[in-house]
Design an enzyme around this catalytic site. Structure first.
Site, PDB file in Angstrom:
ATOM      1  CE1 TYR A  38     -29.493 -14.671   1.689  1.00 23.58           C
ATOM      2  CE2 TYR A  38     -29.317 -15.589   3.895  1.00 23.58           C
ATOM      3  CZ  TYR A  38     -29.721 -15.696   2.588  1.00 23.58           C
ATOM      4  OH  TYR A  38     -30.358 -16.828   2.167  1.00 23.58           O
ATOM      5  CE  LYS A  85     -26.843 -18.601  -1.846  1.00 27.47           C
ATOM      6  NZ  LYS A  85     -26.863 -17.572  -0.841  1.00 27.47           N
TER       7      LYS A  85
HETATM    8  C1  LIG Z   1     -27.241 -17.378   0.448  1.00 30.75           C
HETATM    9  C2  LIG Z   1     -26.526 -16.459   1.336  1.00 30.75           C
HETATM   10  C3  LIG Z   1     -26.336 -16.789   2.687  1.00 30.75           C
HETATM   11  C4  LIG Z   1     -26.914 -18.037   3.316  1.00 30.75           C
HETATM   12  O1  LIG Z   1     -26.286 -19.189   2.911  1.00 30.75           O
HETATM   13  P1  LIG Z   1     -26.990 -20.636   2.815  1.00 30.75           P
HETATM   14  O2  LIG Z   1     -25.963 -21.472   2.177  1.00 30.75           O
HETATM   15  O3  LIG Z   1     -28.248 -20.473   2.039  1.00 30.75           O
HETATM   16  O4  LIG Z   1     -27.292 -21.064   4.223  1.00 30.75           O
HETATM   17  C5  LIG Z   1     -25.607 -15.895   3.452  1.00 30.75           C
HETATM   18  N1  LIG Z   1     -25.115 -14.741   2.957  1.00 30.75           N
HETATM   19  C6  LIG Z   1     -25.303 -14.397   1.673  1.00 30.75           C
HETATM   20  C7  LIG Z   1     -24.754 -13.107   1.179  1.00 30.75           C
HETATM   21  C8  LIG Z   1     -26.004 -15.239   0.812  1.00 30.75           C
HETATM   22  O5  LIG Z   1     -26.181 -14.870  -0.472  1.00 30.75           O
END
Ligand SMILES: *Cc1c(COP(=O)(O)O)cnc(C)c1O
Length: 375
Positions: free
Chosen positions: A99, A196
């Protein structure tokens, strides 16, 4: 008890009113006993712990089969707590398509504190071994990865980590424990952006770490949060617990829809390539079939013939796929990753990343059909 049942029935807060759903405890401070020495319910102050935060952590620990979970204000706050548990001079090996912001925070925030990192292709064990140095403390992996959808053999990486006494972290945001449980495969720490699939509705920001063991490292990271203060609010924790009651139902639809959309797109002549772990054409399909139980998740990437221009045009012709970053919500999203990641990104110019929602898949396919026709 199976996960779907547990997420509805276990680790809820009983309200004295008899309310069927958990209450939200907004209090920042909790009453002590008369002698001031004990806290009857174990709570002191909400930066340390809170009933809603505690309930969420119990649920997530159970989902991943971990000993302890710590929930955070965001996924990156959770990652930051892990980096802050390292020492000056320590080295991290990260998957080359981790990421994007993970790499950014290590080289912008932590380079000045003496942390360094090397990127390696975690699907190639020799490349990974070569990247490990005597001061490497952490192997940071993500499977499936973002946005190249590479699948890492977690057990193989754990075996290498053990030979070099490195800790392993798996970002399990994309696979989710519904499809892969890294701790069962020997990984030490699992990271989630609960923003997510756990949240599932694109309206809560959150993160979590789940530990295989409650050891010194776990205690240290708990203190990073207690004193650093990156805690989620009781309301966000409550909302997340509510979202988790429908987690398994949502995941099944995300995954079934993604599989159908991937199969459809793979046959389209205007699409050069579909990257989805469930397709036999995926380079690590064999690993995915072994490691991902019961499905392949809701994320896929496509490479559009005709370069950046056609990729952007196709995006523009779609009506049901909102053009936005992020993933894991009920609504389908599409994103030109290179534009988001900026000029340093190694992501191809003609790649579009799709978070497949839980709409009726026939509508999603119909939308792609009309958009491809106009291309
Ligand atoms: C979105 C995401 C993050 C970061 O998380 P946030 O809640 O935006 O701080 C880390 N790893 C993955 C794989 C992501 O999709």
């Amino acid at each position: 008890m199976k996960l779907s049942t547990a997420l509805i029935h276990r680790h809820n807060i009983k309200d004295p009113s008899g309310a069927v759903m958990s209450p939200i405890i907004m209090a920042t401070t909790f009453e002590r006993s008369e002698d001031q020495l004990t806290m009857p319910q174990g709570y002191v102050y909400s930066r340390y712990d809170n009933p809603n935060k505690h309930a969420l952590e119990e649920k997530i620990a159970e989902m991943e089969g971990g000993a302890v979970c710590i929930s955070f204000a965001s996924g990156l706050a959770a990652a930051t707590a892990v980096f802050q548990s390292l020492k000056s001079g320590d080295h991290i090996v990260m998957a080359d398509d981790t990421y994007f912001s993970m790499r950014t925070i290590v080289h912008t925030l932590y380079a000045g504190f003496g942390l360094s990192y090397t990127l390696a292709d975690f699907t190639d064990p020799d490349a990974l071994r070569q990247a490990i140095r005597p001061n490497t403390r952490l192997l940071w992996m993500e499977s499936p990865s973002n946005p190249a959808i590479k699948v890492t053999d977690l057990e193989a990486v754990v075996a290498i980590a053990r030979q070099h006494s490195c800790l392993t972290v798996a970002d399990n945001t994309w696979a989710t424990p519904f499809y892969t449980r890294p701790l069962d495969l020997g990984v030490d720490i699992v990271l989630h952006s609960t923003t997510k699939y756990f949240g599932g509705h694109s309206d809560i920001l959150g993160g979590a770490l789940v530990f295989k063991e409650n050891n010194e490292k776990t205690e240290f990271i708990k203190n990073v949060q207690r004193y650093g203060g990156a805690v989620p609010s009781p309301f966000d924790c409550w909302l997340l617990c509510r979202s988790l009651t429908t987690f398994t139902a949502r995941m099944s639809i995300h995954s079934a829809n993604a599989m159908k959309l991937a199969r459809f797109l793979e046959k389209e002549p205007k699409i050069e390539r579909v990257l989805y772990p469930g397709l036999p054409s995926h380079p690590q399909h064999t690993v995915a079939a072994r490691q991902m139980k019961g499905g392949y998740g809701g994320m896929l990437s496509i490479l559009v013939k005709g370069g950046r221009e056609n990729a952007l045009k196709l995006c523009g012709f779609l009506n049901l796929f909102t053009h936005a970053t992020s993933l894991g919500g009920v609504e389908s999203l599409i994103e030109h990753r290179k534009s988001t990641e900026g000029p340093d990104s190694a992501t191809p110019d003609h790649l579009l990343r799709i978070s497949v929602g839980i709409e009726d898949v026939s509508d999603l396919i119909k939308d792609f059909k009309q958009a491809l026709k106009r291309l």
